[in-house]
Design a protein around this motif. Structure first.
Motif, PDB file in Angstrom:
ATOM      1  N   ASP A   1       0.831  -1.212   0.000  1.00 53.80           N
ATOM      2  CA  ASP A   1       0.000   0.000   0.000  1.00 53.80           C
ATOM      3  C   ASP A   1       0.866   1.264   0.000  1.00 53.80           C
ATOM      4  OD1 ASP A   1      -2.241  -1.583   0.024  1.00 53.80           O
ATOM      5  OD2 ASP A   1      -2.492  -1.499   2.214  1.00 53.80           O
ATOM      6  N   ALA A   2       1.951   1.228   0.772  1.00 52.38           N
ATOM      7  CA  ALA A   2       2.852   2.385   0.808  1.00 52.38           C
ATOM      8  C   ALA A   2       3.506   2.609  -0.554  1.00 52.38           C
ATOM      9  CB  ALA A   2       3.919   2.197   1.885  1.00 52.38           C
ATOM     10  N   ALA A   3       3.857   1.504  -1.231  1.00 56.21           N
ATOM     11  CA  ALA A   3       4.457   1.626  -2.561  1.00 56.21           C
ATOM     12  C   ALA A   3       3.461   2.224  -3.550  1.00 56.21           C
ATOM     13  CB  ALA A   3       4.934   0.263  -3.037  1.00 56.21           C
ATOM     14  N   LYS A   4       2.187   1.784  -3.451  1.00 59.31           N
ATOM     15  CA  LYS A   4       1.164   2.346  -4.327  1.00 59.31           C
ATOM     16  C   LYS A   4       1.000   3.846  -4.078  1.00 59.31           C
ATOM     17  CE  LYS A   4      -1.587  -1.909  -4.790  1.00 59.31           C
ATOM     18  NZ  LYS A   4      -2.893  -2.549  -4.470  1.00 59.31           N
ATOM     19  N   GLU A   5       0.957   4.218  -2.804  1.00 59.91           N
ATOM     20  CA  GLU A   5       0.817   5.635  -2.474  1.00 59.91           C
ATOM     21  C   GLU A   5       2.036   6.425  -2.945  1.00 59.91           C
ATOM     22  OE1 GLU A   5       0.007   8.531   1.394  1.00 59.91           O
ATOM     23  OE2 GLU A   5      -0.346   6.372   1.525  1.00 59.91           O
ATOM     24  N   ASN A   6       3.213   5.810  -2.813  1.00 60.36           N
ATOM     25  CA  ASN A   6       4.432   6.489  -3.271  1.00 60.36           C
ATOM     26  C   ASN A   6       4.426   6.672  -4.790  1.00 60.36           C
ATOM     27  OD1 ASN A   6       6.594   7.595  -1.805  1.00 60.36           O
ATOM     28  ND2 ASN A   6       8.024   6.178  -2.762  1.00 60.36           N
ATOM     29  N   LEU A   7       3.911   5.646  -5.493  1.00 60.29           N
ATOM     30  CA  LEU A   7       3.795   5.758  -6.944  1.00 60.29           C
ATOM     31  C   LEU A   7       2.838   6.880  -7.315  1.00 60.29           C
ATOM     32  CD1 LEU A   7       4.407   4.733  -9.790  1.00 60.29           C
ATOM     33  CD2 LEU A   7       2.575   3.021  -9.473  1.00 60.29           C
ATOM     34  N   GLU A   8       1.733   6.967  -6.587  1.00 56.61           N
ATOM     35  CA  GLU A   8       0.780   8.041  -6.839  1.00 56.61           C
ATOM     36  C   GLU A   8       1.391   9.404  -6.539  1.00 56.61           C
ATOM     37  OE1 GLU A   8      -2.761   9.542  -8.244  1.00 56.61           O
ATOM     38  OE2 GLU A   8      -1.957   7.503  -8.299  1.00 56.61           O
ATOM     39  N   GLU A   9       2.220   9.450  -5.462  1.00 54.22           N
ATOM     40  CA  GLU A   9       2.946  10.688  -5.155  1.00 54.22           C
ATOM     41  C   GLU A   9       3.839  11.089  -6.328  1.00 54.22           C
ATOM     42  OE1 GLU A   9       3.006  12.852  -2.843  1.00 54.22           O
ATOM     43  OE2 GLU A   9       2.325  12.030  -0.936  1.00 54.22           O
ATOM     44  N   ALA A  10       4.541  10.111  -6.890  1.00 44.20           N
ATOM     45  CA  ALA A  10       5.439  10.406  -8.010  1.00 44.20           C
ATOM     46  C   ALA A  10       4.655  10.928  -9.212  1.00 44.20           C
ATOM     47  CB  ALA A  10       6.226   9.156  -8.395  1.00 44.20           C
ATOM     48  N   ARG A  11       3.522  10.303  -9.511  1.00 48.19           N
ATOM     49  CA  ARG A  11       2.715  10.759 -10.640  1.00 48.19           C
ATOM     50  C   ARG A  11       2.172  12.167 -10.397  1.00 48.19           C
ATOM     51  NH1 ARG A  11      -0.580   5.039 -11.416  1.00 48.19           N
ATOM     52  NH2 ARG A  11       1.048   3.963 -12.644  1.00 48.19           N
ATOM     53  N   ASN A  12       1.679  12.408  -9.184  1.00 45.50           N
ATOM     54  CA  ASN A  12       1.167  13.740  -8.873  1.00 45.50           C
ATOM     55  C   ASN A  12       2.295  14.763  -8.830  1.00 45.50           C
ATOM     56  OD1 ASN A  12      -1.508  12.958  -8.668  1.00 45.50           O
ATOM     57  ND2 ASN A  12      -1.293  12.368  -6.523  1.00 45.50           N
ATOM     58  N   PHE A  13       3.464  14.293  -8.434  1.00 49.96           N
ATOM     59  CA  PHE A  13       4.631  15.176  -8.414  1.00 49.96           C
ATOM     60  C   PHE A  13       4.944  15.662  -9.826  1.00 49.96           C
ATOM     61  CE2 PHE A  13       9.369  15.419  -8.514  1.00 49.96           C
ATOM     62  CZ  PHE A  13       9.478  16.574  -7.775  1.00 49.96           C
ATOM     63  N   VAL A  14       4.834  14.756 -10.794  1.00 49.56           N
ATOM     64  CA  VAL A  14       5.062  15.133 -12.187  1.00 49.56           C
ATOM     65  C   VAL A  14       3.965  16.072 -12.672  1.00 49.56           C
ATOM     66  CG1 VAL A  14       5.210  14.258 -14.534  1.00 49.56           C
ATOM     67  CG2 VAL A  14       6.346  13.032 -12.687  1.00 49.56           C
ATOM     68  N   ARG A  15       2.742  15.817 -12.255  1.00 50.13           N
ATOM     69  CA  ARG A  15       1.622  16.652 -12.698  1.00 50.13           C
ATOM     70  C   ARG A  15       1.425  17.883 -11.828  1.00 50.13           C
ATOM     71  NH1 ARG A  15      -0.990  11.421 -13.121  1.00 50.13           N
ATOM     72  NH2 ARG A  15      -2.042  11.856 -11.149  1.00 50.13           N
ATOM     73  N   ALA A  16       2.259  18.019 -10.761  1.00 51.58           N
ATOM     74  CA  ALA A  16       2.193  19.162  -9.840  1.00 51.58           C
ATOM     75  C   ALA A  16       0.814  19.282  -9.199  1.00 51.58           C
ATOM     76  CB  ALA A  16       2.555  20.456 -10.534  1.00 51.58           C
TER      77      ALA A  16
END
Length: 400
Positions: free
Chosen positions: A240-255
């Protein structure tokens, strides 16, 4: 054509002088032509052609005012002077061409040479007029002398205006260069600020998430032999933490906003962060809310969430604490986030804290909070635990 480095008034004065020479020359050539003097007529026409050629060549020189321009101009002046002298001897009609030549002397020659040159030219004009008249009169002396004096005075004014114009041009060039440097500096500062922002985001999101995943997997490996069920639960939490981290990375790219805030309130997000940040450790975290929660701007929510992530990340990795607490307090004119633990603490005046990994994270938290006009306070001492308090002034609407 090269743009002359003169304001319009000076350019007008230059062309007025050239125009005066042209008018006087046309009058003189017309006069000798009516008298049937062929050689003076041809000589005057040739002098006019040389004068016009000099003006055209001057306008096409690549470096106006340079040494090449000056040498060619002085050579041109010598040729024009010799031509005028020959014509002045041939006919009195050409004597008054000395008047515009005064300006040429004062413009192309240094004063130490121009003033004696003007004097010699004045004497030559007086003698030529007297030679043609057969006698020397007061009018022949006064006319060229007054012309030389007026030309000298006007040339002095012209040089003063030119010096002022040149100084203004240099100042404008300096301002343009300075503006270019400022634009470059602003670009560098923007790139540096963006780099700092990226470093903060990576530290507070991806790095914190990776740390949680590592802690969970270590705990799962430790429990794998004795308690497979607990190990599996840790692995699921790590996933679950990895999924959330992946989502963080995607949102980080999309700001975009942190995913923890996209579908829940700040209070709920902080409650989840309090549980997940120390997952895989023996630390117990208590989360509390004091006061009446009010809606905050997105950047406030994101800043408080990032501060909590950073502070709890330090707790889980460096504190060695048994208990920690997160308190979100809403006051009349501010909101406070307090993260504390009962761990080993550190000396605020010693670089040991930075060596333990708290230096950059605290600096990032301070920068985030100060951007919104808030303050970040850190209290710690060896063996006494650590408290990190972020205080943000409420926007005017929320404070009211």
């Amino acid at each position: 054509m090269t743009d002359y480095p003169f304001p319009p008034a000076l350019r007008l004065l230059r062309w007025a002088i050239h125009g005066t020479f042209a008018i006087l020359l046309v009058i003189a050539v017309a006069g000798v032509a009516r008298q049937g003097q062929i050689l003076p007529t041809l000589g005057g026409t040739l002098l006019g052609a040389l004068y016009a050629a000099g003006i055209l060549i001057e306008g096409r020189l690549p470096h106006f005012g340079g040494q090449t321009h000056l040498r060619l101009g002085r050579l041109w002046l010598v040729v024009i002077t010799l031509g005028w002298a020959a014509l002045a001897v041939a006919s009195p009609q050409f004597v008054w061409l000395a008047f515009p030549l005064f300006f040429a002397y004062l413009h192309l020659l240094p004063l130490s040479v121009a003033l004696p040159g003007v004097a010699v030219l004045t004497v030559a004009a007086i003698l030529a007029a007297a030679w043609h008249e057969g006698r020397l009169t007061a009018a022949q002396i006064i006319g060229p002398t007054i012309g030389a004096a007026v030309a000298t005075l006007m040339a002095m004014v012209y040089k003063a205006l030119y010096a002022e114009s040149e100084e203004r041009r240099l100042l404008i060039d300096d301002l343009v260069r300075t503006r270019g440097k400022l634009v470059t500096a602003e670009g560098d500062a923007a790139r540096l600020a963006e780099r700092e922002r990226l470093a903060r985001e990576i530290h507070d999101t991806l790095a914190q998430g990776m740390s949680s995943i590592i802690l969970l997997l270590r705990a799962a490996r430790r429990d794998l032999a004795d308690d497979p069920g607990e190990a599996e639960r840790r692995i699921i939490e790590a996933e679950d933490a990895a999924k959330e981290n992946l989502e963080e990375a995607r949102n980080f790219v999309r700001a975009l906003a942190p995913p923890a805030l996209q579908h829940s309130s700040l209070v709920a997000a902080l409650r989840r962060i309090s549980d997940s940040a120390v997952a895989g450790t023996s630390i117990t975290v208590r989360f509390e809310v004091s006061g009446t929660p009010v809606p905050l701007p997105v950047d406030y929510d994101a800043t408080l969430l990032r501060v909590a992530q950073g502070a709890l990340g330090n707790v889980s990795r460096h504190s060695g604490a048994e208990h920690a607490g997160v308190t979100l307090t809403y006051l009349d004119d501010m909101v406070m986030l307090d993260v504390f633990d009962d761990g080993r603490g550190f000396d605020l005046g010693s670089p040991a804290g930075e060596a333990a990994g708290t230096g950059y994270g605290l600096r990032v938290m301070r920068e985030r909070v100060s951007t919104l006009g808030g303050t970040l306070t850190v209290e710690s001492s060896p063996g006494e635990g650590t408290a990190v308090v972020a205080t943000l002034p409420l926007p005017r609407g929320e404070a009211a």
